[in-house]
Design a protein around this motif. Structure first.
Motif, PDB file in Angstrom:
ATOM      1  N   ILE A 171      22.805  27.090  29.112  1.00 56.70           N
ATOM      2  CA  ILE A 171      23.266  26.326  27.948  1.00 56.70           C
ATOM      3  C   ILE A 171      24.741  26.654  27.714  1.00 56.70           C
ATOM      4  CG2 ILE A 171      22.951  25.905  25.478  1.00 56.70           C
ATOM      5  CD1 ILE A 171      20.055  27.017  25.869  1.00 56.70           C
ATOM      6  N   PRO A 172      25.636  25.680  27.745  1.00 50.03           N
ATOM      7  CA  PRO A 172      27.054  25.987  27.540  1.00 50.03           C
ATOM      8  C   PRO A 172      27.340  26.396  26.095  1.00 50.03           C
ATOM      9  CG  PRO A 172      26.753  23.830  28.600  1.00 50.03           C
ATOM     10  CD  PRO A 172      25.421  24.264  28.077  1.00 50.03           C
ATOM     11  N   THR A 173      28.253  27.335  25.930  1.00 44.80           N
ATOM     12  CA  THR A 173      28.761  27.660  24.604  1.00 44.80           C
ATOM     13  C   THR A 173      30.221  27.221  24.519  1.00 44.80           C
ATOM     14  OG1 THR A 173      29.394  29.897  25.300  1.00 44.80           O
ATOM     15  CG2 THR A 173      27.230  29.624  24.262  1.00 44.80           C
ATOM     16  N   ALA A 174      30.644  26.922  23.300  1.00 43.34           N
ATOM     17  CA  ALA A 174      32.031  26.509  23.060  1.00 43.34           C
ATOM     18  C   ALA A 174      32.587  27.343  21.916  1.00 43.34           C
ATOM     19  CB  ALA A 174      32.107  25.023  22.748  1.00 43.34           C
ATOM     20  N   PRO A 175      33.148  28.523  22.213  1.00 41.02           N
ATOM     21  CA  PRO A 175      33.750  29.328  21.151  1.00 41.02           C
ATOM     22  C   PRO A 175      35.098  28.741  20.745  1.00 41.02           C
ATOM     23  CG  PRO A 175      34.043  30.411  23.276  1.00 41.02           C
ATOM     24  CD  PRO A 175      33.213  29.178  23.532  1.00 41.02           C
ATOM     25  N   VAL A 176      35.328  28.589  19.455  1.00 40.29           N
ATOM     26  CA  VAL A 176      36.592  28.053  18.963  1.00 40.29           C
ATOM     27  C   VAL A 176      37.246  29.086  18.053  1.00 40.29           C
ATOM     28  CG1 VAL A 176      35.866  25.656  19.157  1.00 40.29           C
ATOM     29  CG2 VAL A 176      35.495  26.875  17.013  1.00 40.29           C
ATOM     30  N   ALA A 177      38.539  28.953  17.861  1.00 42.91           N
ATOM     31  CA  ALA A 177      39.285  29.903  17.046  1.00 42.91           C
ATOM     32  C   ALA A 177      38.729  29.951  15.632  1.00 42.91           C
ATOM     33  CB  ALA A 177      40.760  29.515  17.021  1.00 42.91           C
ATOM     34  N   GLU A 178      38.468  31.156  15.136  1.00 46.63           N
ATOM     35  CA  GLU A 178      37.910  31.266  13.788  1.00 46.63           C
ATOM     36  C   GLU A 178      38.886  30.738  12.731  1.00 46.63           C
ATOM     37  OE1 GLU A 178      37.094  35.303  12.784  1.00 46.63           O
ATOM     38  OE2 GLU A 178      39.032  36.041  13.445  1.00 46.63           O
TER      39      GLU A 178
ATOM     40  N   SER B 113      26.002  34.286  23.340  1.00 49.59           N
ATOM     41  CA  SER B 113      26.704  33.753  24.508  1.00 49.59           C
ATOM     42  C   SER B 113      25.968  34.100  25.800  1.00 49.59           C
ATOM     43  CB  SER B 113      28.130  34.304  24.568  1.00 49.59           C
ATOM     44  OG  SER B 113      28.888  33.889  23.460  1.00 49.59           O
ATOM     45  N   LEU B 114      25.569  35.354  25.940  1.00 46.98           N
ATOM     46  CA  LEU B 114      24.869  35.776  27.160  1.00 46.98           C
ATOM     47  C   LEU B 114      23.500  35.119  27.268  1.00 46.98           C
ATOM     48  CD1 LEU B 114      25.776  39.574  27.289  1.00 46.98           C
ATOM     49  CD2 LEU B 114      26.592  37.762  28.807  1.00 46.98           C
ATOM     50  N   ALA B 115      22.821  34.934  26.153  1.00 45.91           N
ATOM     51  CA  ALA B 115      21.511  34.272  26.176  1.00 45.91           C
ATOM     52  C   ALA B 115      21.647  32.831  26.633  1.00 45.91           C
ATOM     53  CB  ALA B 115      20.874  34.328  24.790  1.00 45.91           C
TER      54      ALA B 115
ATOM     55  N   SER C 253      26.662  25.910  37.370  1.00 42.34           N
ATOM     56  CA  SER C 253      26.276  25.735  35.974  1.00 42.34           C
ATOM     57  C   SER C 253      27.465  26.009  35.060  1.00 42.34           C
ATOM     58  CB  SER C 253      25.127  26.681  35.617  1.00 42.34           C
ATOM     59  OG  SER C 253      23.983  26.428  36.411  1.00 42.34           O
ATOM     60  N   VAL C 254      27.649  25.147  34.067  1.00 38.46           N
ATOM     61  CA  VAL C 254      28.738  25.347  33.102  1.00 38.46           C
ATOM     62  C   VAL C 254      28.295  26.388  32.081  1.00 38.46           C
ATOM     63  CG1 VAL C 254      30.165  24.272  31.319  1.00 38.46           C
ATOM     64  CG2 VAL C 254      29.626  23.020  33.429  1.00 38.46           C
ATOM     65  N   ALA C 255      29.043  27.484  32.023  1.00 41.89           N
ATOM     66  CA  ALA C 255      28.723  28.572  31.106  1.00 41.89           C
ATOM     67  C   ALA C 255      29.426  28.403  29.769  1.00 41.89           C
ATOM     68  CB  ALA C 255      29.102  29.915  31.732  1.00 41.89           C
ATOM     69  N   LYS C 256      30.664  27.913  29.801  1.00 37.93           N
ATOM     70  CA  LYS C 256      31.460  27.774  28.582  1.00 37.93           C
ATOM     71  C   LYS C 256      32.292  26.500  28.642  1.00 37.93           C
ATOM     72  CE  LYS C 256      32.500  32.753  28.134  1.00 37.93           C
ATOM     73  NZ  LYS C 256      33.624  33.704  27.968  1.00 37.93           N
ATOM     74  N   ILE C 257      32.607  26.009  27.480  1.00 40.23           N
ATOM     75  CA  ILE C 257      33.626  24.981  27.321  1.00 40.23           C
ATOM     76  C   ILE C 257      34.718  25.622  26.474  1.00 40.23           C
ATOM     77  CG2 ILE C 257      34.176  22.669  26.488  1.00 40.23           C
ATOM     78  CD1 ILE C 257      31.104  22.102  26.709  1.00 40.23           C
ATOM     79  N   LEU C 258      35.820  25.996  27.111  1.00 41.09           N
ATOM     80  CA  LEU C 258      36.896  26.706  26.422  1.00 41.09           C
ATOM     81  C   LEU C 258      38.015  25.731  26.080  1.00 41.09           C
ATOM     82  CD1 LEU C 258      37.099  29.997  28.539  1.00 41.09           C
ATOM     83  CD2 LEU C 258      36.205  29.735  26.220  1.00 41.09           C
ATOM     84  N   MET C 259      38.435  25.758  24.841  1.00 43.18           N
ATOM     85  CA  MET C 259      39.475  24.844  24.390  1.00 43.18           C
ATOM     86  C   MET C 259      40.853  25.375  24.775  1.00 43.18           C
ATOM     87  SD  MET C 259      37.410  22.715  23.100  1.00 43.18           S
ATOM     88  CE  MET C 259      38.596  21.529  22.454  1.00 43.18           C
ATOM     89  N   THR C 260      41.691  24.509  25.325  1.00 41.51           N
ATOM     90  CA  THR C 260      43.075  24.895  25.589  1.00 41.51           C
ATOM     91  C   THR C 260      43.803  25.053  24.265  1.00 41.51           C
ATOM     92  OG1 THR C 260      43.785  22.582  25.771  1.00 41.51           O
ATOM     93  CG2 THR C 260      43.084  23.695  27.800  1.00 41.51           C
TER      94      THR C 260
END
Length: 605
Positions: free
Chosen positions: A114-121, A106-108, A204-211
């Motif tokens: 580069i945006p990251t999109a973490p989703v629920a495991e 994520s930090l890299a 810059s967009v860092a993350k795309i977080l899902m509601t």
């Protein structure tokens, strides 16, 4: 009682408009804000290179990465990503939970835009929830996907939605065509890392977080570098001790949520702190792991949900050594997700006084994924739970009161999202004509004549409904009251009554608790029937009815559901919250039975 002295005293300006609208803003100026998260990492790697930044359990101990090693690995991974042609338009989807490699990736990505999109495991690990995962993949359009273990996540990795996407795994197992995470750590000297880093800025967009998707299909919140960086300045302004001594947490809250992944993670990074990943959870079967972790490392800050604090309080009462260790360096007890029961609050106060003779700041705040999240905070010490405080520095609240002075809340500030990912129409609908974000939440003043006493959350506007009589029912607050009334028999519940003449409640029971209490329940087509249990619910509802007045809070009937809320069917979000509309739609036959006095599963008073 002696209390922690380092806090920001409330000072709020109030503006009353002729139409009744109220504006609130802090009288304090916002502190200095860095332009991107990479500044924090580089700064602390220079100042305290050997201090632990991030750690996870490894065998009997911890795998720890210092600030210097974190920066070195982040730069290597970032260069490997750039060498693959990745950039602002090629997001990375992260499908597994918290972990050191997850944090490094994520930090890299943030380091080079580069945006990251973490989703629920859970979306990956539960077969029936793969529809949610597919929705996220199709929305985000990633070029790369990461999991910690390719075998464990093998079913999800086989989805056709991931065809053509490079899969990265910390443990590749028996899966072919999976790139080991170690390959990224080799880096690539052929790219201009410095140039890529220089291009990253506040927008810059860092993350795309899902509601959460509790009211509609999950949306992707574009989270910018500015949002995350300004939010940490707001928090440090409100909590000065963050700047005077390095914070430390042992934290389980998931990083696909804004609170765990942005609020808590970045709080450590911004202030030179240490993040120890708790691989336990406040649920039966996993909480022992949390206690084991706390026996090894304790934090200066504690973040949890009320259920977690309830379990922790019980454990601390039975373990003198852990109690001393837990409170020894503790500056903050922070709850979120729901109001902390007052007896739990008081229990922590009493323990803190016993151990160290003073009470850490016990508090909560309010915010959303769209607000980065922290927007309001109770930074002054108080003696009770349920207050979310005042606007943080740089934020303006717009409050639209009704006749009972319950206020619809809207927000404007530098911590606000630019919009939803690939959803211009939803973005347009989310803001009013003045550019305030329409939160859909309601607030109540603690004291209308003194705004510095803060506000309390009063539910979602969309959850309210009218009875046939025209009486408004505030379902969120009533639900909290009923959870208290029915504790510990109910794990959750749904308030019913829209366009009906009475309010009802559909109860999700705690089966272990029912067994301990001796209730022998039988399933009858989706609902439990048990005369003893029905009698106990009737007794509690009748007792409550004698203590209240008015049809807007009177619960007249109940039904106990035998099937737990289903995540695959959309009844429960990844956060563990109920999707009330989905429950009522999916169980419409049970809803009709609830209002049938002749049905043997219905409890009525």
């Amino acid at each position: 009682m002696k209390r922690t002295s380092e806090f920001l005293a409330h000072s709020v300006a109030r503006e009353d408009r002729p139409d009744g609208t109220i504006l609130l803003r802090s009288n304090y100026a916002l502190g200095p804000v860095v332009e991107k998260t990479g500044v924090w990492l580089q700064d602390w790697a220079k100042k305290v290179p050997d201090r632990t930044f991030i750690a996870e359990r490894s065998g009997a101990g911890w795998r720890e990465e210092s600030y210097a090693s974190t920066l070195q690995k982040v730069r290597a991974i970032a260069s490997a990503l750039l060498a693959r042609g990745m950039g602002p338009d090629t997001p990375i989807i992260i499908m597994s939970g918290n972990g050191v490699d997850h944090g490094l990736l994520s930090l890299a990505a943030q380091y080079v835009g580069i945006p990251t999109a973490p989703v629920a495991e859970q979306y990956s690990l539960i077969h029936g929830a793969h529809g949610r995962l597919r929705h996220a993949i199709e929305l985000v359009g990633p070029k790369m996907a990461y999991v910690i273990d390719a075998d464990q996540y093998g079913e999800a990795l086989a989805l056709d939605a991931l065809d053509g996407i490079e899969i990265i795994a910390s443990r590749t197992g028996q899966k072919p065509n999976v790139t080991p995470f170690e390959e990224l750590l080799k880096g690539d000297a052929s790219v201009d890392l410095a140039a890529a880093y220089a291009k990253v800025g506040p927008e810059s967009v860092a993350k795309i977080l899902m509601t959460s998707g509790s009211t509609s299909a999950p949306k992707g919140v574009m989270t910018t570098q500015r949002m995350m960086c300004v939010n940490q300045t707001m928090l440090a302004d409100a909590l000065p001790f963050l700047r005077t001594r390095p914070p430390r947490v042992v934290d389980w809250l998931p990083w696909n949520h804004v609170f765990g992944g942005s609020h808590n993670f970045n709080m450590m990074l911004a202030n030179g702190g240490s993040f120890y990943i708790d691989d336990g959870k406040p649920v039966k079967g996993l909480f022992d792991r949390t206690l084991e972790n706390l026996s090894m490392v304790t934090g200066t800050l504690s973040f949890n949900v009320p259920a977690g604090y309830s379990m922790l309080l019980g454990a601390l009462q039975n373990d003198t050594d852990l109690r001393k260790r837990f409170f020894q360096d503790l500056d903050l007890v922070f709850y979120a997700g729901a109001s902390l029961p007052q007896e739990i609050w008081t229990g922590f106060e009493n323990m803190a006084m016993e151990v160290k003779g003073e009470i850490p700041l016990m508090t909560s705040s309010w915010g959303l994924t769209e607000t980065a999240p922290a927007t309001m905070m109770q930074s002054e010490p108080i003696d009770r739970s349920g207050i979310v405080g005042v606007p943080m520095n740089g934020v303006t609240l717009k409050l639209i009161p009704d006749e009972d002075m319950r206020c619809e809340m809207r927000v404007k500030g530098p911590n606000l999202m630019p919009g939803y990912f690939k959803a211009p129409d939803k973005t347009k609908d989310a803001f009013d004509e003045e550019g305030f974000f329409i939160t859909g939440d309601a607030m109540q003043f603690i004291d209308m004549n003194d705004v510095n006493k803060g506000m309390k959350f009063d539910g979602r506007i969309s959850e309210d409904f009218k009875l046939l009589t025209g009486t408004w029912v505030r379902a969120a607050q009533l639900r909290m009251d009923m959870l208290t009334c029915l504790a510990p028999l109910a794990t959750d519940l749904v308030i019913t009554g829209a366009d009906r003449d009475q309010i009802g409640v559909m109860i999700f029971p705690d089966m272990a608790e029912l067994k301990r209490e001796g209730f022998d329940v039988n399933d009858q087509d989706g609902a439990y029937v048990c005369k003893l249990l029905q009698g106990e619910i009737h007794r509690r509802l009748a007792e409550r009815a004698r203590e209240i007045s008015g049809s807007s809070t009177l619960i007249s009937r109940a039904i106990v559901l035998s099937e737990p809320a289903s995540m695959p069917e959309g009844e429960m979000t990844a956060k563990g919250n109920l999707n009330f509309r989905k429950v009522l739609t999916r169980r419409k036959d049970l809803l009709e039975r609830l209002y049938n006095n002749a049905d043997p599963v219905t409890v009525s008073i």
